[in-house]
Design a protein around this motif. Sequence first.
Motif, PDB file in Angstrom:
ATOM      1  N   ALA A 311      -2.823  62.559   9.864  1.00  0.00           N
ATOM      2  CA  ALA A 311      -1.366  62.630   9.730  1.00  0.00           C
ATOM      3  C   ALA A 311      -0.681  61.779  10.789  1.00  0.00           C
ATOM      4  N   LEU A 312      -1.186  61.813  12.012  1.00  0.00           N
ATOM      5  CA  LEU A 312      -0.551  61.092  13.113  1.00  0.00           C
ATOM      6  C   LEU A 312      -0.595  59.579  12.950  1.00  0.00           C
ATOM      7  N   ILE A 313      -1.706  59.044  12.508  1.00  0.00           N
ATOM      8  CA  ILE A 313      -1.841  57.592  12.493  1.00  0.00           C
ATOM      9  C   ILE A 313      -0.927  56.947  11.452  1.00  0.00           C
ATOM     10  N   THR A 314      -0.457  57.728  10.495  1.00  0.00           N
ATOM     11  CA  THR A 314       0.518  57.185   9.553  1.00  0.00           C
ATOM     12  C   THR A 314       1.900  57.084  10.189  1.00  0.00           C
ATOM     13  N   ARG A 315       2.071  57.663  11.366  1.00  0.00           N
ATOM     14  CA  ARG A 315       3.366  57.658  12.055  1.00  0.00           C
ATOM     15  C   ARG A 315       3.449  56.592  13.147  1.00  0.00           C
ATOM     16  N   ILE A 316       2.433  55.777  13.309  1.00  0.00           N
ATOM     17  CA  ILE A 316       2.510  54.673  14.269  1.00  0.00           C
ATOM     18  C   ILE A 316       3.538  53.667  13.759  1.00  0.00           C
ATOM     19  N   ASN A 317       4.491  53.311  14.590  1.00  0.00           N
ATOM     20  CA  ASN A 317       5.562  52.431  14.126  1.00  0.00           C
ATOM     21  C   ASN A 317       5.153  50.956  14.168  1.00  0.00           C
ATOM     22  N   GLN A 318       6.055  50.082  13.786  1.00  0.00           N
ATOM     23  CA  GLN A 318       5.736  48.661  13.681  1.00  0.00           C
ATOM     24  C   GLN A 318       5.386  48.043  15.030  1.00  0.00           C
ATOM     25  N   GLN A 319       5.845  48.667  16.109  1.00  0.00           N
ATOM     26  CA  GLN A 319       5.519  48.154  17.434  1.00  0.00           C
ATOM     27  C   GLN A 319       4.164  48.643  17.936  1.00  0.00           C
ATOM     28  N   GLY A 320       3.550  49.577  17.207  1.00  0.00           N
ATOM     29  CA  GLY A 320       2.257  50.116  17.615  1.00  0.00           C
ATOM     30  C   GLY A 320       2.361  51.351  18.479  1.00  0.00           C
ATOM     31  N   LEU A 321       3.460  52.090  18.351  1.00  0.00           N
ATOM     32  CA  LEU A 321       3.684  53.275  19.181  1.00  0.00           C
ATOM     33  C   LEU A 321       4.010  54.499  18.334  1.00  0.00           C
ATOM     34  N   LEU A 322       3.788  55.647  18.925  1.00  0.00           N
ATOM     35  CA  LEU A 322       4.144  56.936  18.322  1.00  0.00           C
ATOM     36  C   LEU A 322       5.385  57.494  18.996  1.00  0.00           C
ATOM     37  N   ALA A 323       6.121  58.315  18.275  1.00  0.00           N
ATOM     38  CA  ALA A 323       7.259  59.017  18.875  1.00  0.00           C
ATOM     39  C   ALA A 323       6.777  59.961  19.966  1.00  0.00           C
ATOM     40  N   GLY A 324       7.672  60.302  20.873  1.00  0.00           N
ATOM     41  CA  GLY A 324       7.309  61.160  21.998  1.00  0.00           C
ATOM     42  C   GLY A 324       7.104  62.616  21.634  1.00  0.00           C
ATOM     43  N   ARG A 325       7.680  63.040  20.507  1.00  0.00           N
ATOM     44  CA  ARG A 325       7.536  64.414  20.021  1.00  0.00           C
ATOM     45  C   ARG A 325       7.488  64.395  18.493  1.00  0.00           C
TER      46      ARG A 325
END
Length: 427
Positions: A311-325
């Motif tokens: 679930a998490l890896i689908t949330r990596i954004n275009q810059q290559g980062l995840l949200a903080g929460r």
Amino acid sequence: MKFSTFIRIMRDSYANSGLRQQYWDMNALIGEIMRLPKRQNRVFMRHVLKDQWRYITCAIQPETGKTLFHASKAVEWLLYAQQVTEDDGVSIGYFPCRREGVAWLPSYPETSGYIATTLLTYARCFDDSAAKDAALKMLQWEIAIQMPTGAVQGGPVCLPDKQTAAAFNTGMVLDGWCSAFSATSDERFLEAGRRAADFLVADIDPNGYFHTNGSYVSADEIKTYTCLCAWAMYRFGTLAGERHYQEAAIRTVEAALRQQQANGWFAHNCLTRSTAPLTHTIGYTLQGILEVGVAAERLDIVTATRLSVDALITRINQQGLLAGRFYADWEPAAFSSCLTGNAQIAIVCYRLFELTGEIKYKQAANRLVDALKVLQVVDSTNLALNGAIAGSFPIFGGYMRAGYPNWATKYFVDALLLQHQINNGSV
């Protein structure tokens, strides 16, 4: 980011604190911004402005290769963060705009413990005696300040009469003692580890949760992320040849899994805000569960880790980062990114790639690590910045604002070492 998510974050930022708390939070933020132009902070201010511009313009271009270069710079910073303290621990980090007027904060027993593991791993891989010596000094210092109960104190180092026990901190230092004993066969580390492991076993309640969370986090009954202690307990049980430590570790992980929802999200999984846990504490939970699952040869536990990571890896954004929460539906719950959490999730992804061979995990980990390389300071004239990873992106984001906590750089090194190993030494 969806407009509905934007509104949700804005609404919750006000709903989660009263007017009085909002006032003090804003007052602290304004004070930190006002201190930026001070003469001693001008180098830092240039980094802040560059960082903010990259955030606004989404101008991160991930950096492939140079893995060992970034690792060596990060290790140099960790060693420097030890040298600036009055003891052999590692400073909490460098925060030049804090009100106290002291940029380097005191030593932090909790993270010094697991930083030592990182340095010992680095020393073993690259025959680095300076890293090994520094790590062993950290862990000898940890023995000197260990509480009579076997616990490790919460918060910054303090006098014995001010110490309060924390199960999580105890587990992190136990991890270091296990690493030191493996590296040296010195019985002092095994004995300190036994006292810590005995404290942890006794601290587990009938439902499998640790109950001594300390005074530096909210007083919720459950802290799911403390299951990371289980990995250290399992390691100690293996070193000592005593099965009951391993059994207690498995019981703790099974308790943590009872907090996992059908979509992989974990309840009660944050320092202070369980409805939107930090990526950092999510990383703690996933690493603890995965490593115990691997050590115990429990496929069901490893599979539970994959549910969350998928679930998490689908949330990596275009810059290559995840949200903080993240909210319980895996929607972002913060505008900024927690860089520690990015490194931790990368570590778990690399380990899953090693275990399963599924390329999606390696690709996700590389995206996260290659973005972090760009955000590491490597060209500063200020040694307090050079090699460090900030708490947030942008630096004035929501986690460990306006500074460089030592654990962000520690987990970055761990991720880099795995990238080096998995990419067959590509630098």
